[in-house]
Scaffold this motif. Structure first.
Motif, short mmCIF file in Angstrom:
data_model
loop_
_atom_site.label_atom_id
_atom_site.label_comp_id
_atom_site.label_asym_id
_atom_site.label_seq_id
_atom_site.Cartn_x
_atom_site.Cartn_y
_atom_site.Cartn_z
N GLN A 106 56.42 44.89 6.94
CA GLN A 106 57.66 44.17 7.17
C GLN A 106 58.87 45.00 6.77
OE1 GLN A 106 57.11 40.48 5.01
NE2 GLN A 106 55.23 40.02 6.16
N ARG A 107 58.72 45.76 5.66
CA ARG A 107 59.83 46.62 5.22
C ARG A 107 60.08 47.73 6.23
NH1 ARG A 107 63.43 48.97 5.01
NH2 ARG A 107 64.55 50.06 3.33
N VAL A 108 59.00 48.31 6.77
CA VAL A 108 59.14 49.38 7.76
C VAL A 108 59.83 48.85 9.02
CG1 VAL A 108 57.87 50.92 9.31
CG2 VAL A 108 57.17 50.71 6.92
N LEU A 109 59.42 47.69 9.48
CA LEU A 109 59.94 47.13 10.73
C LEU A 109 61.44 46.85 10.66
CD1 LEU A 109 57.01 44.73 11.69
CD2 LEU A 109 57.58 46.93 12.70
N ARG A 110 61.96 46.65 9.46
CA ARG A 110 63.40 46.42 9.33
C ARG A 110 64.21 47.63 9.76
NH1 ARG A 110 63.24 44.56 3.27
NH2 ARG A 110 65.23 45.69 3.23
N ASP A 111 63.61 48.83 9.67
CA ASP A 111 64.33 50.07 10.01
C ASP A 111 63.96 50.62 11.39
OD1 ASP A 111 65.34 49.80 7.50
OD2 ASP A 111 64.31 51.53 6.62
N VAL A 112 63.08 49.90 12.10
CA VAL A 112 62.59 50.41 13.38
C VAL A 112 63.37 49.77 14.54
CG1 VAL A 112 60.61 50.53 14.95
CG2 VAL A 112 60.29 50.85 12.49
#
Length: 336
Positions: free
Chosen positions: A251-257
């Motif tokens: 979820q943290r990664v997807l915030r920057d994708v």
């Protein structure tokens, strides 16, 4: 005599892949070189029909060779021959052993592989870095990771670099190194010219060591061998390794994708990876990206790989900053 005795190796490989089916064959292709894939694809295309008996013979031969390889890895040629004789009979066992190539025979430093890493480090820590690199190239990644982690920091990157740039090693050199350890550990093992080391070998080791050791090695290589460091870093975490992340990290990664990059990246991902991503998106956003994937139609593999690499770069950046933790065998330090 089996009906497949007159078949060439490439023909047997093509028949085996046909028998395994497209899904399993595609998985095998991922581990082959481009020219090997082209050669096999052509042979499969030219294979019009195969009798059930020939197919069965090829599959049985493949199974027997795999079985022999497993036995050799466990206990050597003699051990393999004894077990195969019990399973297949003396004549068949000798036939199978005879078909094995040099790459399936006992590896050098087999006696070292069976030695506890904590003991082995005492024997090799004072050796030349090239000697240490040669030995580690033959060890299992986990065992090599323990040893390289125990080396002084100033030697870790040097040994890792030497493993990465290693290509072929003369049997004379291997024998000479083995002799140094022979009196303390085990007997000498013979081996033909062997392809060892390389970037893939050091990647396996770095993926297993603790994060601190990995960071030190990579930072040193980025200064001394920037191109090599970049090649290693690209292979250390691939897009499919997103499965190593927990839900919170994803979820943290997807915030920057970027959503467009995510859709393109998922076009080339397997179902398991897609599910891991979609399960960590809101239902509305997941539906929207799925619709985008349908409407965008066929996508070039180059574009898929570029989009996946962008996401991998984000993951590595977040790990470096401590925002996420990637599960690894070496045991990360987690501060609660």
């Amino acid at each position: 005599m089996a009906k497949n005795e007159g078949l060439k190796g490439i023909q047997k490989a093509a028949i085996l892949l046909i028998a395994l089916g497209p899904e399993r064959s595609a998985g095998i292709f991922k581990h082959l070189k481009e020219e090997e894939i082209e050669e096999l694809t052509l042979e499969i295309a030219n294979t019009r029909s195969v009798t059930p008996q020939v197919k069965e013979d090829v599959i049985n031969e493949f199974y027997e060779v795999c079985l022999a390889q497993q036995y050799i890895a466990e206990g050597g040629i003699t051990y393999a021959r004894d077990l195969l004789e019990k399973a297949l009979g003396a004549e068949k066992a000798m036939d199978v052993i005879g078909k094995l190539t040099a790459s399936l025979q006992v590896k050098p430093f087999e006696f070292v592989r069976k030695t506890d890493a904590s003991q082995l480090i005492n024997f090799i820590q004072d050796e030349h870095p090239q000697t240490i690199a040669l030995i580690l190239s033959y060890l299992a990644p986990g065992q090599a990771a323990l040893i390289i982690s125990a080396l002084p920091p100033d030697r870790q990157a040097d040994v890792a670099r030497r493993i990465a740039v290693m290509d072929r090693t003369s049997p004379d050199v291997i024998k000479e190194v083995e002799k140094v350890l022979e009196s303390k550990l085990a007997s000498l093992v013979n081996q033909d010219y062997t392809i060892i080391g390389g970037v893939d070998a050091v990647v396996e080791i770095l993926n297993t060591v603790d994060r601190g050791t990995e960071r030190h090695i990579m930072e040193t290589l980025e200064i001394e061998e920037p191109e090599l460091a970049d090649e290693i870093r690209k292979k250390m975490f691939v897009f499919e390794d997103v499965l190593l992340l927990d839900d919170r990290a994803i979820q943290r990664v997807l915030r920057d994708v970027d959503n467009n990059d995510l859709g393109i990246a998922l076009k080339g991902a397997n179902e398991q990876v897609q599910n891991a991503i979609f399960n960590n998106l809101s239902k509305r956003l997941a539906v929207m990206i799925k619709e985008d994937m349908e409407f965008m139609g066929p996508v070039r593999m180059k574009d898929v790989e570029e989009a996946q690499q962008k996401i991998v770069n984000i993951i590595r950046k977040l790990e470096d900053s401590g925002d996420i933790v990637i599960s690894r065998g070496g045991g990360d330090e987690i501060v609660v």
